[in-house]
Scaffold this motif. Sequence first.
Motif, PDB file in Angstrom:
ATOM      1  N   LEU A 106      31.277  38.262  45.623  1.00 19.35           N
ATOM      2  CA  LEU A 106      30.729  36.904  45.660  1.00 19.35           C
ATOM      3  C   LEU A 106      29.906  36.746  44.391  1.00 19.35           C
ATOM      4  O   LEU A 106      28.946  37.503  44.176  1.00 19.35           O
ATOM      5  N   ILE A 107      30.315  35.797  43.550  1.00 19.05           N
ATOM      6  CA  ILE A 107      29.671  35.701  42.230  1.00 19.05           C
ATOM      7  C   ILE A 107      28.994  34.342  42.040  1.00 19.05           C
ATOM      8  O   ILE A 107      29.287  33.373  42.739  1.00 19.05           O
ATOM      9  N   ASN A 108      28.128  34.317  41.058  1.00 14.76           N
ATOM     10  CA  ASN A 108      27.502  33.056  40.683  1.00 14.76           C
ATOM     11  C   ASN A 108      28.433  32.304  39.734  1.00 14.76           C
ATOM     12  O   ASN A 108      29.322  32.893  39.112  1.00 14.76           O
ATOM     13  N   ALA A 109      28.250  30.998  39.652  1.00 18.91           N
ATOM     14  CA  ALA A 109      28.956  30.176  38.660  1.00 18.91           C
ATOM     15  C   ALA A 109      28.064  28.959  38.420  1.00 18.91           C
ATOM     16  O   ALA A 109      27.135  28.700  39.198  1.00 18.91           O
ATOM     17  N   TYR A 110      28.338  28.232  37.332  1.00 16.05           N
ATOM     18  CA  TYR A 110      27.474  27.099  36.954  1.00 16.05           C
ATOM     19  C   TYR A 110      27.348  26.102  38.102  1.00 16.05           C
ATOM     20  O   TYR A 110      26.277  25.571  38.359  1.00 16.05           O
ATOM     21  N   ARG A 149      27.112  39.445  43.289  1.00 16.20           N
ATOM     22  CA  ARG A 149      26.837  39.461  41.845  1.00 16.20           C
ATOM     23  C   ARG A 149      26.215  38.121  41.465  1.00 16.20           C
ATOM     24  O   ARG A 149      26.914  37.130  41.267  1.00 16.20           O
ATOM     25  N   LYS A 150      24.872  38.142  41.336  1.00 13.08           N
ATOM     26  CA  LYS A 150      24.140  36.897  41.118  1.00 13.08           C
ATOM     27  C   LYS A 150      24.175  36.411  39.686  1.00 13.08           C
ATOM     28  O   LYS A 150      23.698  35.330  39.383  1.00 13.08           O
ATOM     29  N   ARG A 151      24.691  37.255  38.769  1.00 10.47           N
ATOM     30  CA  ARG A 151      24.739  36.834  37.356  1.00 10.47           C
ATOM     31  C   ARG A 151      26.196  36.881  36.887  1.00 10.47           C
ATOM     32  O   ARG A 151      26.827  37.933  36.905  1.00 10.47           O
ATOM     33  N   PHE A 152      26.681  35.703  36.493  1.00  8.50           N
ATOM     34  CA  PHE A 152      28.102  35.556  36.129  1.00  8.50           C
ATOM     35  C   PHE A 152      28.471  36.399  34.912  1.00  8.50           C
ATOM     36  O   PHE A 152      29.423  37.186  34.954  1.00  8.50           O
ATOM     37  N   LYS A 153      27.691  36.219  33.815  1.00 10.58           N
ATOM     38  CA  LYS A 153      28.122  36.810  32.538  1.00 10.58           C
ATOM     39  C   LYS A 153      28.171  38.346  32.566  1.00 10.58           C
ATOM     40  O   LYS A 153      29.203  38.929  32.202  1.00 10.58           O
ATOM     41  N   PRO A 154      27.093  39.035  33.026  1.00  5.96           N
ATOM     42  CA  PRO A 154      27.187  40.505  33.055  1.00  5.96           C
ATOM     43  C   PRO A 154      28.329  40.989  33.942  1.00  5.96           C
ATOM     44  O   PRO A 154      29.006  41.960  33.608  1.00  5.96           O
ATOM     45  N   PHE A 155      28.574  40.294  35.054  1.00  2.00           N
ATOM     46  CA  PHE A 155      29.672  40.730  35.930  1.00  2.00           C
ATOM     47  C   PHE A 155      31.014  40.581  35.211  1.00  2.00           C
ATOM     48  O   PHE A 155      31.822  41.504  35.168  1.00  2.00           O
ATOM     49  N   VAL A 156      31.220  39.398  34.622  1.00  2.00           N
ATOM     50  CA  VAL A 156      32.531  39.119  34.014  1.00  2.00           C
ATOM     51  C   VAL A 156      32.748  39.978  32.765  1.00  2.00           C
ATOM     52  O   VAL A 156      33.867  40.436  32.515  1.00  2.00           O
ATOM     53  N   GLU A 157      31.661  40.225  32.021  1.00  7.25           N
ATOM     54  CA  GLU A 157      31.831  41.018  30.789  1.00  7.25           C
ATOM     55  C   GLU A 157      31.875  42.522  31.062  1.00  7.25           C
ATOM     56  O   GLU A 157      32.662  43.244  30.461  1.00  7.25           O
ATOM     57  N   ASP A 158      31.019  43.002  31.979  1.00  7.75           N
ATOM     58  CA  ASP A 158      30.843  44.459  32.110  1.00  7.75           C
ATOM     59  C   ASP A 158      31.653  45.089  33.245  1.00  7.75           C
ATOM     60  O   ASP A 158      31.976  46.267  33.182  1.00  7.75           O
ATOM     61  N   GLU A 159      31.916  44.311  34.301  1.00  6.47           N
ATOM     62  CA  GLU A 159      32.592  44.919  35.467  1.00  6.47           C
ATOM     63  C   GLU A 159      34.021  44.435  35.657  1.00  6.47           C
ATOM     64  O   GLU A 159      34.906  45.206  36.012  1.00  6.47           O
ATOM     65  N   LEU A 160      34.221  43.121  35.455  1.00  8.37           N
ATOM     66  CA  LEU A 160      35.520  42.538  35.802  1.00  8.37           C
ATOM     67  C   LEU A 160      36.697  43.127  35.020  1.00  8.37           C
ATOM     68  O   LEU A 160      37.764  43.343  35.615  1.00  8.37           O
ATOM     69  N   PRO A 161      36.538  43.414  33.703  1.00  7.31           N
ATOM     70  CA  PRO A 161      37.717  43.949  33.000  1.00  7.31           C
ATOM     71  C   PRO A 161      38.268  45.214  33.659  1.00  7.31           C
ATOM     72  O   PRO A 161      39.485  45.375  33.781  1.00  7.31           O
ATOM     73  N   ALA A 162      37.390  46.097  34.151  1.00  3.89           N
ATOM     74  CA  ALA A 162      37.864  47.335  34.791  1.00  3.89           C
ATOM     75  C   ALA A 162      38.484  47.032  36.159  1.00  3.89           C
ATOM     76  O   ALA A 162      39.462  47.677  36.555  1.00  3.89           O
ATOM     77  N   ILE A 163      37.923  46.058  36.882  1.00  2.00           N
ATOM     78  CA  ILE A 163      38.481  45.693  38.196  1.00  2.00           C
ATOM     79  C   ILE A 163      39.886  45.111  38.011  1.00  2.00           C
ATOM     80  O   ILE A 163      40.822  45.414  38.753  1.00  2.00           O
ATOM     81  N   ALA A 164      40.012  44.277  36.972  1.00  2.00           N
ATOM     82  CA  ALA A 164      41.281  43.558  36.753  1.00  2.00           C
ATOM     83  C   ALA A 164      42.355  44.427  36.101  1.00  2.00           C
ATOM     84  O   ALA A 164      43.545  44.136  36.235  1.00  2.00           O
ATOM     85  N   ALA A 165      41.919  45.500  35.416  1.00  2.00           N
ATOM     86  CA  ALA A 165      42.871  46.329  34.661  1.00  2.00           C
ATOM     87  C   ALA A 165      43.987  46.833  35.575  1.00  2.00           C
ATOM     88  O   ALA A 165      43.735  47.240  36.713  1.00  2.00           O
ATOM     89  N   ILE A 199      33.679  25.798  35.237  1.00  2.00           N
ATOM     90  CA  ILE A 199      33.612  25.036  33.982  1.00  2.00           C
ATOM     91  C   ILE A 199      34.472  25.760  32.939  1.00  2.00           C
ATOM     92  O   ILE A 199      34.823  26.932  33.128  1.00  2.00           O
ATOM     93  N   GLN A 200      34.796  25.062  31.847  1.00  2.00           N
ATOM     94  CA  GLN A 200      35.730  25.633  30.867  1.00  2.00           C
ATOM     95  C   GLN A 200      35.225  26.960  30.309  1.00  2.00           C
ATOM     96  O   GLN A 200      35.992  27.907  30.128  1.00  2.00           O
ATOM     97  N   TYR A 201      33.877  27.045  30.060  1.00  2.00           N
ATOM     98  CA  TYR A 201      33.301  28.293  29.539  1.00  2.00           C
ATOM     99  C   TYR A 201      33.630  29.463  30.481  1.00  2.00           C
ATOM    100  O   TYR A 201      33.979  30.562  30.046  1.00  2.00           O
ATOM    101  N   GLU A 202      33.521  29.204  31.793  1.00  2.00           N
ATOM    102  CA  GLU A 202      33.785  30.269  32.776  1.00  2.00           C
ATOM    103  C   GLU A 202      35.265  30.649  32.800  1.00  2.00           C
ATOM    104  O   GLU A 202      35.599  31.837  32.883  1.00  2.00           O
ATOM    105  N   VAL A 203      36.130  29.641  32.719  1.00  2.00           N
ATOM    106  CA  VAL A 203      37.568  29.940  32.695  1.00  2.00           C
ATOM    107  C   VAL A 203      37.872  30.787  31.457  1.00  2.00           C
ATOM    108  O   VAL A 203      38.615  31.774  31.536  1.00  2.00           O
TER     109      VAL A 203
END
Length: 237
Positions: A106-110, A149-165, A199-203
């Motif tokens: 469960l993540i944050n978004a704008y 995950r209350k903070r979008f950017k650290p999750f998407v930058e630091d964790e998501l690439p490994a989850i999605a790999a 939002i587009q930035y998030e996509v």
Amino acid sequence: MNLILLTEADFDTDNIATLSDRRFQHIHTVHKAQVGDTLKVGKLNGELGIAEVTAISGISVTLRTNCTQSPPDALPLTIVLALPRPKMLKRTLQSITSMGVKQIYLINAYKVDKSYWSSPVLDAESLQEQLMLGLEQCIDTQLPEIHLRKRFKPFVEDELPAIAAHTRALVAHPYNAASCPCAENTPTTLAVGPEGGFIQYEVDKLNEAGLTPMHIGPRILRVENAVPVLLARLFPI
Ligand code: SAH
């Protein structure tokens, strides 16, 4: 309640459980169970099986359990869900649990309202209650894991690439997206936006993490409807 789900705390001995809460009420008033009747039961994070009613009163029921059957296979999906409003969260957690999802971020978004993060629905006990309702519905015992995950950017930058790999990595987005791929029983990572959409930035950030935008048609569905439609389109379930 298609399954009486038992936790370790319910057991007096290895295979004797006593219930006096809403499960007892259900057995008493819906099943109208008598001594000798059998019920479908499962042990949380364990096996499925049957239980015989060995005693029942106006306040409790005692069951003798025999659980040897494996629960159904999990859906090979990690869902990344922008935190919906509390009422929608409850319904969505129950429905994704009943479809076999075991990994939920469960993540944050704008466009996630800040107040949603302080909802009592996010308390560990309340989250577990929604998951158990989903398991009781679908006759499964494996409790999904929820990661907040209350903070979008650290999750998407630091964790998501490994989850999605090495998974089929997708973001459900109604605009400028490819059409939904065919159903396939393959490891998948799927991000779903908040009620106001990503939002587009998030996509763009999700795309950088390896997730490809895709849509399920021109109609915009509510999150609670979009998720089951997405799962039914992505997996042969
Ligand atoms: N008002 C928002 C819609 C959000 S719907 C907007 O215009 O963007 C909530 C989420 O459900 C979306 O972010 C998306 O992840 C998913 N969703 C709903 N309908 C969809 C569709 N037709 N295709 C892909 N995703 C969809």
